[in-house]
Scaffold this active site. Structure first.
Site, PDB file in Angstrom:
ATOM      1  N   VAL A 138       4.056   8.832  12.291  1.00  0.00           N
ATOM      2  CA  VAL A 138       4.550   7.515  12.699  1.00  0.00           C
ATOM      3  C   VAL A 138       3.638   6.488  12.039  1.00  0.00           C
ATOM      4  O   VAL A 138       2.464   6.753  11.837  1.00  0.00           O
ATOM      5  CB  VAL A 138       4.539   7.347  14.228  1.00  0.00           C
ATOM      6  CG1 VAL A 138       5.622   8.175  14.870  1.00  0.00           C
ATOM      7  CG2 VAL A 138       3.204   7.720  14.817  1.00  0.00           C
ATOM      8  N   CYS A 139       4.167   5.349  11.653  1.00  0.00           N
ATOM      9  CA  CYS A 139       3.394   4.480  10.765  1.00  0.00           C
ATOM     10  C   CYS A 139       3.770   3.021  10.899  1.00  0.00           C
ATOM     11  O   CYS A 139       4.780   2.696  11.486  1.00  0.00           O
ATOM     12  CB  CYS A 139       3.683   4.812   9.302  1.00  0.00           C
ATOM     13  SG  CYS A 139       3.474   6.511   8.883  1.00  0.00           S
ATOM     14  N   THR A 140       2.968   2.161  10.264  1.00  0.00           N
ATOM     15  CA  THR A 140       3.362   0.769  10.046  1.00  0.00           C
ATOM     16  C   THR A 140       3.137   0.462   8.565  1.00  0.00           C
ATOM     17  O   THR A 140       2.057   0.720   8.052  1.00  0.00           O
ATOM     18  CB  THR A 140       2.501  -0.183  10.900  1.00  0.00           C
ATOM     19  OG1 THR A 140       2.621   0.209  12.269  1.00  0.00           O
ATOM     20  CG2 THR A 140       2.956  -1.622  10.739  1.00  0.00           C
TER      21      THR A 140
END
Ligand SMILES: *[C@@H]1O[C@H](CO)[C@@H](O)[C@H](O)[C@H]1NC(C)=O
Ligand SMILES: *[C@@H]1O[C@H](CO)[C@@H](O)[C@H](O)[C@H]1NC(C)=O
Ligand SMILES: *[C@@H]1O[C@H](CO)[C@@H](O)[C@H](O)[C@H]1NC(C)=O
Ligand SMILES: *[C@@H]1O[C@H](CO)[C@@H](O)[C@H](O)[C@H]1NC(C)=O
Length: 391
Positions: A138-140
């Site tokens: 999961v990331c930004t």
């Protein structure tokens, strides 16, 4: 009723982990204004020579990092044993995954074999390692344009959700094991840089990279209920008509030469699972979020500076929908971008935005900052001091 039970377990584990993390909701003025950007990147650089046969390319990286790889694999084994005590999961890794390497395309199959032989880690485990990131990240990611038309592309890579919460240390076991594996790589052909990336040693796909002076690219996980990981399952079962997502990003970084050609490949290549590609070019206005189903691109979002959209930002939710209320990193990140303003955007202020909780959280493994016009990539291993959101 199994789905309901699962959802209930899911929420209970969220609550439990939150309590044990002593999570306190962030206050309203939470944007970090300055000061967190104190040190130069602590991540080491390696060269991967693309003129070598694939099986020899990773030797330098693996020679340095093999102990950390072994320690990571041991942690995964311990978790798998705790989860499925019969040892069935481990059997799968030891017996079935080594065979899978033959089904992977060149040069990835050969590179994975080379990594296994240089590290002493079994082939099945290296394959596991390479599938792993396709599934649990999961990331930004964001691309912003400053007032001079320069593009800054940055990302937090968050990995290890539900991979064993360490109560005593208030951290994710696998996330901590990954941090020593973070490396920067300069991929060269004819002794010239083709592209640069931030990577995990032992992983041959790409999640974060720059083709200097042409384009920058990051990939984020897209969770969808329909079609999610069916493609990966189909691959294992023998139906193989899609591309592994991080193999596509690697091919694009290695072989595409412009923003437009990268965009076309990322939009139109058939994939094994949905994904988000965040792509920046080298001209003002060139940045987009490509939301992919397995077969096509849906509702692409582009920069539109004239109408006030001077950045595009993606976490793990479709940009036209609300994020999951338990996992909203988008609103705080956008709030801090808006507060920073286009006039003040720079590598330093983008780092501050990515250091704001919960954009920075207990899963955050590294932050990478890229500037296409200078051809630079720099990365930082991250720690989120308590109190800090577990994800
Ligand atoms: C917990 O944290 C300490 C200090 O940061 C570290 O030395 C130790 O290895 C950690 N324990 C585990 C199980 O990760
Ligand atoms: C490769 O390039 C570097 C500098 O970019 C130079 O120092 C080195 O000698 C070159 N190696 C070869 C084999 O040409
Ligand atoms: C890039 O193109 C070259 C030449 O066609 C090919 O040998 C290589 O395997 C490609 N790289 C990837 C990662 O697909
Ligand atoms: C940030 O600014 C954009 C453009 O003005 C606006 O659409 C968006 O709602 C703002 N987001 C937040 C969280 O403030």
């Amino acid at each position: 009723m199994i789905p309901k039970l699962n959802l209930c377990c899911f929420i209970l584990s969220f609550v439990f982990i939150c309590l044990s993390a002593q999570y306190v909701p962030p206050n309203k003025n939470m944007c970090i204004i300055s000061g967190s950007f104190r040190f130069k990147g602590d991540v080491s650089w390696y060269t991967v020579n693309l003129d070598l046969p694939p099986s020899k390319r990773w030797t330098d990286v693996i020679t340095d990092k093999k102990n950390d790889m072994v320690s990571m694999i041991q942690a995964i084994r311990d978790l798998a044993d705790a989860f499925v005590p019969s040892g069935k999961l481990i059997d799968l890794v030891d017996k079935d995954l080594p065979l899978m390497v033959d089904t992977l395309p060149y040069p990835f199959n050969e590179e994975i074999r080379g990594i296994a032989s240089a590290s002493g880690v079994s082939l099945g485990e290296v394959v596991l390692f390479n599938i792993f990131y396709e599934v649990f990240t999961v990331c930004t990611s964001l691309v912003a344009e400053d007032v001079n038309g320069n593009l800054i592309h940055a990302r937090n890579l968050d990995f290890g959700l539900f991979m064993g919460w360490d109560l005593k240390n208030r951290s994710w076991i696998i996330t901590e094991k990954l941090k020593p594996l973070v490396v920067n790589i300069d991929f060269r052909r004819n002794n010239q840089t083709v592209f640069k990336s931030t990577n995990f040693a032992g992983y041959v796909g790409m999640l974060t990279g720059i083709h200097p002076r042409s384009f920058t690219l990051t990939m984020n996980e897209r969770f969808t209920l329909d079609g999610g990981y069916i493609g990966i399952l189909e691959w294992i079962l023998g139906k193989r008509d899609g591309m592994w997502m991080s193999f596509l990003t690697r091919s694009v970084l290695e072989n595409a030469t412009s923003y437009e050609s990268a965009k076309a490949l990322l939009s139109d290549t058939k994939l094994l699972a949905p994904a988000y590609f965040i792509l920046g070019g080298n001209q003002p206005g060139q940045a987009c979020i490509i939301t992919r189903s397995r077969t096509h691109s849906i509702n692409p979002l582009e920069l539109d500076v004239k109408n006030g959209r001077w950045y595009v930002l993606e976490t793990n939710y479709d940009h036209w929908k609300e994020p999951l209320f338990l996992d909203d990193r988008r609103t705080p990140a956008m709030k801090c971008m808006n507060q920073t303003t286009q006039a003040d955007i720079s590598i330093k202020t983008v780092y501050d935005v990515l250091s704001t909780k919960p954009v920075l959280n207990k899963l955050t493994t590294y932050t990478t900052l890229m500037e296409v016009s200078k051809g630079t990539l720099e990365s930082y291993i991250r720690d989120c001091p308590n109190p800090c959101m577990p994800w």
